[in-house]
Design a protein around this motif. Structure first.
Motif, PDB file in Angstrom:
ATOM      1  N   GLY A 175      39.337  35.010  34.753  1.00 53.00           N
ATOM      2  CA  GLY A 175      39.652  33.595  34.700  1.00 53.00           C
ATOM      3  C   GLY A 175      39.396  32.854  35.986  1.00 53.00           C
ATOM      4  O   GLY A 175      39.650  31.655  36.063  1.00 53.00           O
ATOM      5  N   ARG A 176      38.884  33.553  37.018  1.00 61.63           N
ATOM      6  CA  ARG A 176      38.596  32.906  38.299  1.00 61.63           C
ATOM      7  C   ARG A 176      37.107  33.021  38.605  1.00 61.63           C
ATOM      8  O   ARG A 176      36.490  34.065  38.384  1.00 61.63           O
ATOM      9  CB  ARG A 176      39.399  33.556  39.423  1.00 61.63           C
ATOM     10  N   ALA A 177      36.542  31.954  39.114  1.00 64.01           N
ATOM     11  CA  ALA A 177      35.118  31.956  39.437  1.00 64.01           C
ATOM     12  C   ALA A 177      34.846  32.811  40.668  1.00 64.01           C
ATOM     13  O   ALA A 177      35.654  32.880  41.594  1.00 64.01           O
ATOM     14  CB  ALA A 177      34.627  30.530  39.679  1.00 64.01           C
ATOM     15  N   ASP A 178      33.703  33.471  40.680  1.00 62.01           N
ATOM     16  CA  ASP A 178      33.287  34.334  41.771  1.00 62.01           C
ATOM     17  C   ASP A 178      31.929  33.862  42.290  1.00 62.01           C
ATOM     18  O   ASP A 178      31.206  33.128  41.615  1.00 62.01           O
ATOM     19  CB  ASP A 178      33.139  35.787  41.285  1.00 62.01           C
ATOM     20  N   LEU A 192      25.937  40.964  46.716  1.00 62.47           N
ATOM     21  CA  LEU A 192      27.362  41.205  46.921  1.00 62.47           C
ATOM     22  C   LEU A 192      28.178  40.220  46.108  1.00 62.47           C
ATOM     23  O   LEU A 192      27.757  39.072  45.882  1.00 62.47           O
ATOM     24  CB  LEU A 192      27.712  41.075  48.396  1.00 62.47           C
ATOM     25  N   LEU A 193      29.346  40.653  45.668  1.00 59.76           N
ATOM     26  CA  LEU A 193      30.278  39.822  44.909  1.00 59.76           C
ATOM     27  C   LEU A 193      31.437  39.428  45.800  1.00 59.76           C
ATOM     28  O   LEU A 193      32.070  40.282  46.424  1.00 59.76           O
ATOM     29  CB  LEU A 193      30.803  40.588  43.697  1.00 59.76           C
ATOM     30  N   ARG A 194      31.716  38.126  45.873  1.00 58.48           N
ATOM     31  CA  ARG A 194      32.882  37.621  46.608  1.00 58.48           C
ATOM     32  C   ARG A 194      33.790  36.924  45.611  1.00 58.48           C
ATOM     33  O   ARG A 194      33.476  35.838  45.126  1.00 58.48           O
ATOM     34  CB  ARG A 194      32.424  36.653  47.700  1.00 58.48           C
ATOM     35  N   THR A 195      34.888  37.564  45.233  1.00 59.92           N
ATOM     36  CA  THR A 195      35.839  36.925  44.343  1.00 59.92           C
ATOM     37  C   THR A 195      36.719  35.985  45.151  1.00 59.92           C
ATOM     38  O   THR A 195      37.052  36.256  46.304  1.00 59.92           O
ATOM     39  CB  THR A 195      36.718  37.967  43.621  1.00 59.92           C
ATOM     40  N   PRO A 201      34.165  41.513  50.136  1.00 58.37           N
ATOM     41  CA  PRO A 201      33.119  41.541  49.114  1.00 58.37           C
ATOM     42  C   PRO A 201      32.873  42.951  48.599  1.00 58.37           C
ATOM     43  O   PRO A 201      33.160  43.943  49.281  1.00 58.37           O
ATOM     44  CB  PRO A 201      31.892  41.002  49.855  1.00 58.37           C
ATOM     45  N   THR A 202      32.364  43.054  47.392  1.00 53.00           N
ATOM     46  CA  THR A 202      31.969  44.335  46.826  1.00 53.00           C
ATOM     47  C   THR A 202      30.484  44.285  46.484  1.00 53.00           C
ATOM     48  O   THR A 202      29.909  43.213  46.291  1.00 53.00           O
ATOM     49  CB  THR A 202      32.779  44.666  45.568  1.00 53.00           C
ATOM     50  N   THR A 203      29.858  45.438  46.396  1.00 47.20           N
ATOM     51  CA  THR A 203      28.415  45.511  46.201  1.00 47.20           C
ATOM     52  C   THR A 203      28.060  45.499  44.717  1.00 47.20           C
ATOM     53  O   THR A 203      28.641  46.246  43.919  1.00 47.20           O
ATOM     54  CB  THR A 203      27.857  46.788  46.842  1.00 47.20           C
ATOM     55  N   VAL A 204      27.104  44.649  44.357  1.00 48.37           N
ATOM     56  CA  VAL A 204      26.557  44.629  43.008  1.00 48.37           C
ATOM     57  C   VAL A 204      25.412  45.633  42.905  1.00 48.37           C
ATOM     58  O   VAL A 204      25.366  46.467  42.005  1.00 48.37           O
ATOM     59  CB  VAL A 204      26.061  43.224  42.627  1.00 48.37           C
TER      60      VAL A 204
END
Length: 472
Positions: A175-178, A192-195, A201-204
Motif C-alpha cells: 500500500g506504499r509507493a516505492d 535497487l529498491l527504496r521503499t 535499499p534492497t537489490t532488484v
C-alpha cells in the motif's frame, strides 16, 4: 483517449524535513489524488527535467520546471522552477550535478498530493576523492505546490551515477509507493529498491559488463500490485524481462532475449491485461531468433498480455513500413527511441501508443523528428497510425534540422476534460534551448492545434535541452 487517473496507493505519512517553499497556492486546493497534481487543484501538472540547464552561471547544474495544468491546458497557467538553490531543497546547485536528469511523479507519502522524485546522477557528495556518486531527492507536494525536499538516496561510491534510471510503484504490495533506481560502477550495474518506509535499499538485480537501459511499471500479472519491466544491454548480454517482488525476493515472470531503448506499458488490445511495447528493439547477438526481422530505421515489438499469466499473448512488430503506419522506414530514423502511453479507461478500453522518431528527416531537415500516434490494428498484433511533425497542419513551428521533435513523450489530462493530452519534447529546438509541444486531444484524430511551450514563453533562464526529460 481519456486518461487513467491512477494514483499510487500509499499508507502512513512519511515526514518531509525542510522549510516551506512557496511555489503555487491555488485557492482552496485540496488533495485530488490525481497522479501528477502537485498542488491539489485537480489538474495534472507537467514536470520537465532540465539537467543541462545553467543555474547561477553554473553549467549543467540542472533544474526542474513544473508547468501548471489548468483549464485550456499547459502554457496558460505559468510554471515554477526548482533547483538545488531553491529554499528547502537539499544541496547546492553546482556545475555538472545534472539535477533533473530523471523526474517521476507519485504520491510517496499518502497525503493525496503528487510528489516528485528527482535524480542528480552526476552529483558529487561530500566524500573525499570521490565524485559523481549521484543522489535521488523527493520534492513534496502540498496545497502550496512542491513545498520542500528530502534526500532519499545517496550514491555509495565514486561514479555510481545513482538515479540515471528512475521509476515508482507499489512493488511489495504493502500500500506504499516505492522507488526503483539504477546504480553503476566500472564493471557492473544494479537496480535497487527504496521503499518509503525504510532507509535501506534492497537489490532488484545486478549485471556485470551490462546494465539497464529503460524501465516501465505496470501490473502485468493482474494481481493488483505493480511489476517492473526492464530492458538491458551489454557487450555480450542483452534482454528484456518482467520481475515481481515476492516474499523471498524478486522473481522473473517473463523474459526475452530481445532488448530495446524504450519501454511502454498499456492495454493496447483492450483485453483487460497489460501489454509491453519495446522500442528500437534489437536481437541478442548470441541468439538466432528475434521478434522483428525487419528493423530498418527502427522497430517496435508489441508483446501482448494473456489472462492468468504475464505477457503470454501474441507478439507483433511495427515499423514505418508496416501498412497504414505514417512515414517511411529509413536508416537511422530511430523509430521507437522514445515511447509513451495514452491511457483510456472510460471510452473503448484501448490504450494508444506514442512512438518518437527523433532522427527522422523532414524534407531536407535532418533529425527534425516526428511522432506517430498508434493504435493496435483490429485482429492483428501490430499497430497502425498517423505521423505528426512540425510541418503537419495545426502544429506550431517549422521542422528544422536537429530539433529532435519526439525525443521524449508523455500523455496526461492537463486540462481537466478527462481526455489524455499529448506532450512532445523537442530538446534541439531553438538552437538546443528546447521546448515541448502540447496537443489537446479529443476522442479521435484529427486533433486540435498543437502549441509550443518553450523556455522563452515561460520566461526561463539558463535552459538547455528543454523537453528531453518529461515526468510521466
Amino acid at each position: 483517449m481519456r486518461v487513467r487517473n491512477l494514483a499510487l496507493l500509499c499508507a502512513a505519512a512519511l515526514a518531509a524535513a525542510g522549510l516551506t517553499l512557496p511555489l503555487a497556492t491555488p485557492a482552496g486546493a485540496q488533495p485530488s489524488g490525481t497522479r501528477g497534481d502537485f498542488n491539489g487543484d485537480g489538474y495534472t501538472d507537467l514536470a520537465v527535467g532540465v539537467p543541462d540547464a545553467s543555474v547561477g552561471g553554473r553549467a549543467k547544474a540542472g533544474y526542474v520546471n513544473v508547468v501548471w495544468g489548468g483549464s485550456g491546458g499547459l502554457g496558460k497557467h505559468g510554471s515554477t522552477t526548482v533547483s538545488q538553490n531553491s529554499p528547502a531543497i537539499p544541496g547546492t546547485s553546482e556545475a555538472g550535478d545534472r539535477f533533473g536528469y530523471a523526474v517521476v511523479p507519485a504520491d510517496l507519502n499518502g497525503d493525496g498530493y503528487a510528489d516528485l522524485a528527482v535524480s542528480a546522477p552526476d552529483e558529487t557528495l561530500d566524500v573525499p576523492d570521490e565524485q559523481y556518486q549521484g543522489a535521488v531527492y523527493v520534492l513534496w507536494g502540498s496545497a502550496k505546490g512542491l513545498t520542500s525536499g528530502t534526500t532519499t538516496v545517496k550514491g555509495g561510491h565514486e561514479e555510481a551515477h545513482v538515479g540515471a534510471l528512475l521509476t515508482a510503484g507499489d512493488y511489495d504490495r504493502d500500500g506504499r509507493a516505492d522507488l526503483v533506481y539504477s546504480s553503476s560502477s566500472e564493471e557492473s550495474s544494479a537496480l535497487l529498491l527504496r521503499t518509503m518506509g525504510s532507509t535501506t535499499p534492497t537489490t532488484v538485480r545486478t549485471w556485470h559488463f551490462a546494465g539497464p537501459a529503460a524501465l516501465a511499471t505496470a501490473d502485468f500479472d493482474g494481481d493488483g500490485g505493480d511489476d517492473l519491466a526492464v530492458t538491458y544491454r551489454g557487450m555480450e548480454d542483452q534482454g528484456t524481462f518482467v520481475t515481481s517482488k515476492a516474499a523471498d525476493g524478486w522473481r522473473t515472470t517473463w523474459s526475452t532475449s530481445d532488448h530495446g531503448a524504450a519501454l511502454a506499458a498499456g492495454d493496447f488490445d483492450a483485453d483487460g491485461t497489460q501489454d509491453l511495447a519495446i522500442g528500437l528493439v534489437q536481437p541478442n547477438s548470441e541468439v538466432e531468433t528475434t521478434y522483428c526481422e525487419q528493423r530498418t530505421g527502427g522497430a517496435v515489438a508489441l508483446v501482448t498480455g494473456k489472462p492468468g499469466t504475464t505477457l503470454g499473448g501474441p507478439v507483433g512488430c511495427t515499423t514505418q513500413d508496416t501498412p497504414y503506419v505514417g512515414g517511411a522506414a529509413e536508416p537511422e530514423d530511430d523509430f521507437g527511441a522514445s515511447l509513451g502511453t495514452v491511457h483510456d479507461t472510460v471510452h473503448d478500453g484501448h490504450d494508444a501508443l506514442l512512438v518518437g522518431t527523433p532522427h527522422e528527416a523532414v524534407g531536407t531537415a535532418k533529425a527534425a523528428g516526428a511522432i506517430t500516434y498508434l493504435e493496435k490494428a483490429y485482429g492483428e498484433p501490430h499497430f497502425v497510425g498517423d505521423q505528426i511533425t512540425q510541418n503537419s497542419p495545426q502544429v506550431d513551428g517549422t521542422a528544422e534540422a536537429g530539433d529532435r521533435f519526439g525525443a521524449a513523450l508523455a500523455a496526461a489530462d492537463h486540462d481537466g476534460d478527462r481526455y489524455a493530452d499529448l506532450v512532445i519534447g523537442a530538446p534541439g529546438e531553438n538552437a538546443s534551448t528546447g521546448g515541448v509541444w502540447f496537443r489537446k486531444t479529443d476522442e479521435e484524430p484529427p486533433f486540435p492545434d498543437t502549441v509550443s511551450v518553450t523556455p522563452k514563453k515561460l520566461g526561463l533562464s539558463g535552459a538547455a535541452g528543454y523537453g528531453a526529460t518529461l515526468g510521466r
